[in-house]
Design a protein around this motif. Structure first.
Motif, mmCIF file in Angstrom:
data_model
loop_
_atom_site.group_PDB
_atom_site.id
_atom_site.type_symbol
_atom_site.label_atom_id
_atom_site.label_comp_id
_atom_site.label_asym_id
_atom_site.label_seq_id
_atom_site.Cartn_x
_atom_site.Cartn_y
_atom_site.Cartn_z
ATOM 1 N N ILE A 82 0.838 -1.201 0.000
ATOM 2 C CA ILE A 82 0.000 0.000 0.000
ATOM 3 C C ILE A 82 0.874 1.252 0.000
ATOM 4 O O ILE A 82 0.614 2.216 -0.738
ATOM 5 C CB ILE A 82 -0.940 0.002 1.223
ATOM 6 N N ALA A 83 1.930 1.248 0.810
ATOM 7 C CA ALA A 83 2.823 2.412 0.866
ATOM 8 C C ALA A 83 3.473 2.660 -0.479
ATOM 9 O O ALA A 83 3.599 3.819 -0.922
ATOM 10 C CB ALA A 83 3.885 2.194 1.952
ATOM 11 N N TYR A 84 3.887 1.590 -1.154
ATOM 12 C CA TYR A 84 4.551 1.726 -2.451
ATOM 13 C C TYR A 84 3.585 2.236 -3.527
ATOM 14 O O TYR A 84 3.932 3.139 -4.309
ATOM 15 C CB TYR A 84 5.126 0.374 -2.871
ATOM 16 N N VAL A 85 2.381 1.667 -3.549
ATOM 17 C CA VAL A 85 1.404 2.044 -4.581
ATOM 18 C C VAL A 85 0.899 3.463 -4.366
ATOM 19 O O VAL A 85 0.694 4.222 -5.323
ATOM 20 C CB VAL A 85 0.221 1.045 -4.584
ATOM 21 N N MET A 86 0.703 3.856 -3.105
ATOM 22 C CA MET A 86 0.124 5.164 -2.812
ATOM 23 C C MET A 86 1.154 6.294 -2.814
ATOM 24 O O MET A 86 0.779 7.472 -2.874
ATOM 25 C CB MET A 86 -0.581 5.124 -1.452
ATOM 26 N N ALA A 87 2.454 5.971 -2.754
ATOM 27 C CA ALA A 87 3.486 7.013 -2.683
ATOM 28 C C ALA A 87 3.403 8.019 -3.829
ATOM 29 O O ALA A 87 3.453 9.245 -3.579
ATOM 30 C CB ALA A 87 4.870 6.364 -2.617
ATOM 31 N N PRO A 88 3.271 7.582 -5.101
ATOM 32 C CA PRO A 88 3.175 8.570 -6.187
ATOM 33 C C PRO A 88 1.946 9.465 -6.062
ATOM 34 O O PRO A 88 2.005 10.662 -6.384
ATOM 35 C CB PRO A 88 3.109 7.694 -7.448
ATOM 36 N N VAL A 89 0.828 8.885 -5.614
ATOM 37 C CA VAL A 89 -0.400 9.667 -5.451
ATOM 38 C C VAL A 89 -0.223 10.700 -4.345
ATOM 39 O O VAL A 89 -0.638 11.863 -4.470
ATOM 40 C CB VAL A 89 -1.594 8.734 -5.136
ATOM 41 N N ILE A 90 0.404 10.273 -3.250
ATOM 42 C CA ILE A 90 0.656 11.182 -2.131
ATOM 43 C C ILE A 90 1.605 12.308 -2.565
ATOM 44 O O ILE A 90 1.421 13.477 -2.204
ATOM 45 C CB ILE A 90 1.244 10.405 -0.940
ATOM 46 N N GLU A 91 2.620 11.958 -3.358
ATOM 47 C CA GLU A 91 3.570 12.955 -3.858
ATOM 48 C C GLU A 91 2.858 13.996 -4.722
ATOM 49 O O GLU A 91 3.197 15.195 -4.676
ATOM 50 C CB GLU A 91 4.659 12.258 -4.663
ATOM 51 N N GLU A 92 1.875 13.541 -5.488
ATOM 52 C CA GLU A 92 1.136 14.456 -6.361
ATOM 53 C C GLU A 92 0.285 15.427 -5.545
ATOM 54 O O GLU A 92 0.145 16.604 -5.893
ATOM 55 C CB GLU A 92 0.247 13.646 -7.314
#
Length: 388
Positions: free
Chosen positions: A47-57
């Motif tokens: 979950i952390a890996y998949v959501m990291a780009p979204v969180i960065e955006e």
């Protein structure tokens, strides 16, 4: 749903059963022990890996902290899974079923309940409350989102809203081992008055869902224009295997329970001979052979049974010593759990001999009189014959 440390006292031990290998206790929720498996940590990292780009955006410039935010999201999501499972636990305890623990794992969670539903209505309520709790969490999350500004917090709440919506709807799909499969089982059980038939119907529906799950990435591509990748197919395969194995296990258990009612202690009992505890082994064996008894029970001077003679122990004594050895020396003392009602049968019989393993058990009539002896070997043989 696809989806224990030293005990200082006996009462605490009952509340905190031993932790199975690969599990970790993280606390209690609504009075129930909560465990997590090693696979949950894999889910959290995913979950952390998949959501990291979204969180960065949403929150640019976080750097490595975006992965920490992803882990926080995974923990909050785990709490909503806990709400789902706690709903099952509360409903189960409402019907008198003790709940051992709640376990969180890669595919969600599981509530360990001691005993199954005793009626279709119990099965329905105990099953449906989990998905309804997830849908309620989703609804509350959507309401909260309307009150929040755009940003990381809003992203977390929106993600939880979608996740719990999917969780609730997915678990309502009619196939075991999903909650919807248990709902289907309850409906078929209620209509046919046959729990086994309900389980088999829901099990076959689960197998169909397992096959359909293999095509989930293609279905998502057609319906939502989501391009599937290798991880999508891998997850679909894991999900399909999980559902197929769960459905198969439920069907095997149902077929097993269908055979259990034919296991009746009275039919399997060996004729027994009651003898004084100080009678020599040689004389006890002679009397048993003369009366064609298949077992020997020792009694006290008042005629109360105090032990069951173990056949293997008798055979281990040389014949020339048997006249000098009291039969009490080769008898196992009767302890609580070794005396069973003669009419015990089925699952109750299996639970009784599993609770206190022994070679033989004393069977008594309702008035307390001795009926015979039940040998575990005879139960095993009868079970194997009925299992063919």
């Amino acid at each position: 749903m696809p989806a224990d440390d030293p005990t200082p006292s006996d009462s605490d031990a009952r509340v905190r059963p031993p932790v199975p290998p690969g599990h970790y206790r993280i606390g209690r929720f609504l009075g129930v022990n909560v465990l997590i498996t090693r696979s949950w940590f894999l889910l959290a990292l995913l979950i952390a890996y998949v959501m990291a780009p979204v969180i960065e955006e949403v929150e640019p410039g976080l750097g490595g902290w975006k992965y920490v935010a992803g882990l926080v999201l995974a923990i909050v999501y785990a709490f909503t899974i806990l709400v789902h499972e706690a709903a099952h636990a509360v409903a189960s305890r409402r019907y008198g079923h003790p709940v051992e623990n709640i376990t969180l794992h890669f595919l969600g969670g599981h509530t360990s309940i001691d005993g199954g539903a005793r009626s279709p209505m119990q099965e329905f309520v105990m099953s449906v409350v989990g998905p309804l709790a997830s849908l309620a969490v989703s609804a509350v999350a959507w309401l909260v989102v309307e009150l929040l500004p755009d940003g990381l917090t809003g992203l977390v709440i929106v993600t939880l809203a979608w996740a719990n919506l999917v969780l609730g709807v997915f678990n309502l799909l009619p196939g075991l081992p999903l909650d919807g499969g248990r709902v289907l089982k309850a409906l078929v059980w209620g209509v046919t008055r046959n729990e086994v038939r309900g389980t088999l119907v829901a099990g076959w529906a689960g197998r169909v869902l397992a096959v359909v799950s293999l095509f989930l990435p293609l279905l998502m591509h057609r319906l939502f224009d989501v391009v599937p990748d290798t991880s999508s197919y891998a997850f679909a395969l894991v999900l399909a295997v999980f559902i197929w194995m769960g459905a198969t296990a439920a069907m095997q258990g149902a077929r097993l329970r269908r055979r259990l009612p034919s296991l009746v202690a009275r039919r399997l009992a060996r004729r027994t001979l009651a003898v004084p505890a100080d009678l020599p082994v040689a004389e006890a064996v002679r009397r048993a052979q003369e009366s064609e008894a298949g077992s020997i029970v020792t009694v006290d001077p008042d005629g109360r049974p105090v032990g069951i003679v173990h056949e293997a122990a008798v055979l281990a004594i040389p014949e020339d010593r048997r006249p000098w050895v009291p039969v009490s020396a080769v008898a196992r003392s009767l302890v609580p759990g070794m005396t069973l009602p003669v009419d015990i049968k089925g699952e109750e019989l299996i639970r009784a001999i599993t609770f206190l393993p022994a070679h033989e058990y004393l069977l008594v009539e309702p008035d307390g009189s001795i009926y015979g002896v039940l040998a575990t070997a005879d139960v095993d043989q009868a079970f194997r014959e009925r299992h063919r």
